[in-house]
Design an enzyme around this catalytic site. Structure first.
Site, mmCIF file in Angstrom:
data_model
loop_
_atom_site.group_PDB
_atom_site.id
_atom_site.type_symbol
_atom_site.label_atom_id
_atom_site.label_comp_id
_atom_site.label_asym_id
_atom_site.label_seq_id
_atom_site.Cartn_x
_atom_site.Cartn_y
_atom_site.Cartn_z
ATOM 1 N N ARG A 142 59.904 32.204 60.038
ATOM 2 C CA ARG A 142 60.129 31.376 58.856
ATOM 3 C C ARG A 142 60.331 32.213 57.589
ATOM 4 O O ARG A 142 59.962 33.388 57.541
ATOM 5 C CB ARG A 142 58.905 30.478 58.619
ATOM 6 C CG ARG A 142 58.877 29.288 59.536
ATOM 7 C CD ARG A 142 57.584 28.529 59.388
ATOM 8 N NE ARG A 142 57.633 27.306 60.170
ATOM 9 C CZ ARG A 142 56.587 26.644 60.606
ATOM 10 N NH1 ARG A 142 55.371 27.095 60.350
ATOM 11 N NH2 ARG A 142 56.716 25.539 61.292
ATOM 12 N N GLY A 170 46.749 33.793 23.379
ATOM 13 C CA GLY A 170 46.462 32.619 22.557
ATOM 14 C C GLY A 170 45.091 32.737 21.898
ATOM 15 O O GLY A 170 44.916 32.415 20.710
ATOM 16 N N SER A 171 44.114 33.214 22.657
ATOM 17 C CA SER A 171 42.745 33.340 22.137
ATOM 18 C C SER A 171 42.692 34.394 21.033
ATOM 19 O O SER A 171 42.006 34.216 20.020
ATOM 20 C CB SER A 171 41.798 33.758 23.255
ATOM 21 O OG SER A 171 42.007 32.934 24.361
ATOM 22 N N ASP A 225 47.102 37.347 33.622
ATOM 23 C CA ASP A 225 48.552 37.489 33.450
ATOM 24 C C ASP A 225 49.008 38.897 33.056
ATOM 25 O O ASP A 225 50.186 39.221 33.187
ATOM 26 C CB ASP A 225 49.052 36.497 32.391
ATOM 27 C CG ASP A 225 48.935 35.056 32.852
ATOM 28 O OD1 ASP A 225 48.827 34.838 34.075
ATOM 29 O OD2 ASP A 225 48.932 34.155 32.000
HETATM 30 O O1 F6P Z 1 45.075 32.456 32.823
HETATM 31 C C1 F6P Z 1 46.455 32.398 32.500
HETATM 32 C C2 F6P Z 1 47.072 31.388 33.356
HETATM 33 O O2 F6P Z 1 46.571 31.716 34.597
HETATM 34 C C3 F6P Z 1 48.580 31.236 33.491
HETATM 35 O O3 F6P Z 1 49.212 32.146 34.321
HETATM 36 C C4 F6P Z 1 48.659 29.827 34.038
HETATM 37 O O4 F6P Z 1 49.902 29.295 33.832
HETATM 38 C C5 F6P Z 1 47.616 29.140 33.221
HETATM 39 O O5 F6P Z 1 46.622 30.098 32.986
HETATM 40 C C6 F6P Z 1 46.987 27.915 33.853
HETATM 41 O O6 F6P Z 1 46.088 27.386 32.952
HETATM 42 P P1 F6P Z 1 45.132 26.145 33.198
HETATM 43 O O7 F6P Z 1 43.962 26.651 33.970
HETATM 44 O O8 F6P Z 1 44.766 25.689 31.843
HETATM 45 O O9 F6P Z 1 45.920 25.156 33.987
#
Ligand code: F6P
Length: 321
Positions: free
Chosen positions: A165, A106-107, A130
């Site tokens: 478990r 995104g960035s 990720d």
């Molecule tokens: O950094 C990426 C990520 O860790 C994703 O895997 C996760 O869904 C998201 O960020 C969580 O983002 P935020 O911190 O904005 O809740």
């Protein structure tokens, strides 16, 4: 060719090693005789003119720290052309001729749009736990996060085994199962559920029941958050198997912590490469690692293509379970 000033920023979700990358950008630029500015709090800081000059001292005592000293934010305003123009004007005000962006998909998309609309040279460095940036098999922070998860799996197995478990472990990854599948293999989990591959929960439950009948004392199921809620999956698993089941949602603990040696090394190498390339006139590229080597990928290709999960990892996780 840049002779006066560049800027560095971190954006999107933080990841361990972002500090090491920013530090390398700052120290490289200074050693090349170019001024370097820090843009604080991601694109929000670019719009708010939260931009300050950095020195070599500004990045002391940082290589071992998780998070990002520059701060980060998710900024809706920057998604509009007007927002990006505003940001560009602030960069010009400081005489900034090029920008290094450390962040995820995104960035980097924001950076690609900024460059397309204003012509400012941009060099990207992939920073996200990720590991989902196209054209490369590594992003800064994924190694530390994977180690954190494997450490948790080791601990969860001890207690799962003590109680006979099933343990469901939900890990991050909205669209990407890389963290889940990697840590399932490295943590020796029995099952992994990822968004990219269809899973048969009934079959998983039947297999678990069969293995318990043969004497097995525990079963670990790693679930990527994008494949469904760990809590819901845990409920269903307990319902079908009638075996005591617990769920651990690891959450943001996966994003923090001191970066691993691998993340520090790769972040440092990418930071230097990015600064040198930007200063010598490169634009619209992302530096990353692929199969152990530094690669450069076109910025627009990186953001317009979607990285797929390596099917070999999925296969290996199944074979070794
Ligand atoms: O950094 C990426 C990520 O860790 C994703 O895997 C996760 O869904 C998201 O960020 C969580 O983002 P935020 O911190 O904005 O809740």
């Amino acid at each position: 060719m840049i002779t006066k000033a560049i800027a560095v920023m971190t954006s999107g979700g933080d990841s361990p090693g972002m500090n090491a990358a920013a530090r390398a950008v700052v120290r490289t630029a200074i050693s090349e005789g170019v001024k370097v500015y820090g843009i604080y709090n991601g694109y929000k800081g670019m719009l708010d003119d939260d931009i300050r000059e950095l020195t070599s001292r500004s990045v002391s005592d940082l290589i071992q720290r998780g998070g990002t000293f520059l701060g980060t934010a998710r900024c809706m305003e920057f998604k509009t052309p007007e927002g990006r123009q505003q940001g560009f004007q602030n960069l010009q005000k400081h005489g900034i001729e090029g920008l290094v962006i450390i962040g995820g998909d995104g960035s980097l998309t924001g950076g690609a749009l900024l460059s397309k609309e204003t012509g400012i040279p941009i060099v990207g460095i992939p920073g996200t736990i990720d590991n989902d940036v196209w054209g490369m098999d590594y992003t800064i922070g994924c190694d530390t996060a994977a180690n954190t998860i494997v450490d948790a799996i080791n601990k969860l197995r001890d207690t799962a085994s003590a109680h006979r478990r099933i343990m469901v472990v939900e890990v991050m990854g909205h669209h990407s199962g890389w963290l889940a599948v990697t840590t399932a293999i490295a943590g020796g989990a029995e099952y992994v559920i990822v968004p990219e591959v269809k899973s048969d929960l009934k079959q998983i439950c039947d297999d678990i029941v069969e293995s318990y009948e043969k004497g097995k004392r525990y079963s670990i199921i790693v679930v990527a958050e994008g494949a469904g809620s760990g809590i819901e999956i845990g409920k269903k698993v307990e319902e079908i198997t009638q075996i005591d089941t617990r769920v651990s949602v690891l959450g943001h603990i996966q994003r923090g912590g001191s970066p691993s040696v691998e993340d520090r090394m790769k972040a440092s190498m990418l930071g230097e490469k990015a600064a040198l390339a930007l200063i010598s006139g490169a634009s619209n590229i992302v530096f990353g690692f692929n199969e152990g080597r530094v690669v450069s990928v076109n910025l627009f290709d990186a953001v317009n293509n979607t990285k797929t999960l390596d099917p070999e990892l999925v296969r290996l996780a199944r074979v070794l379970a």
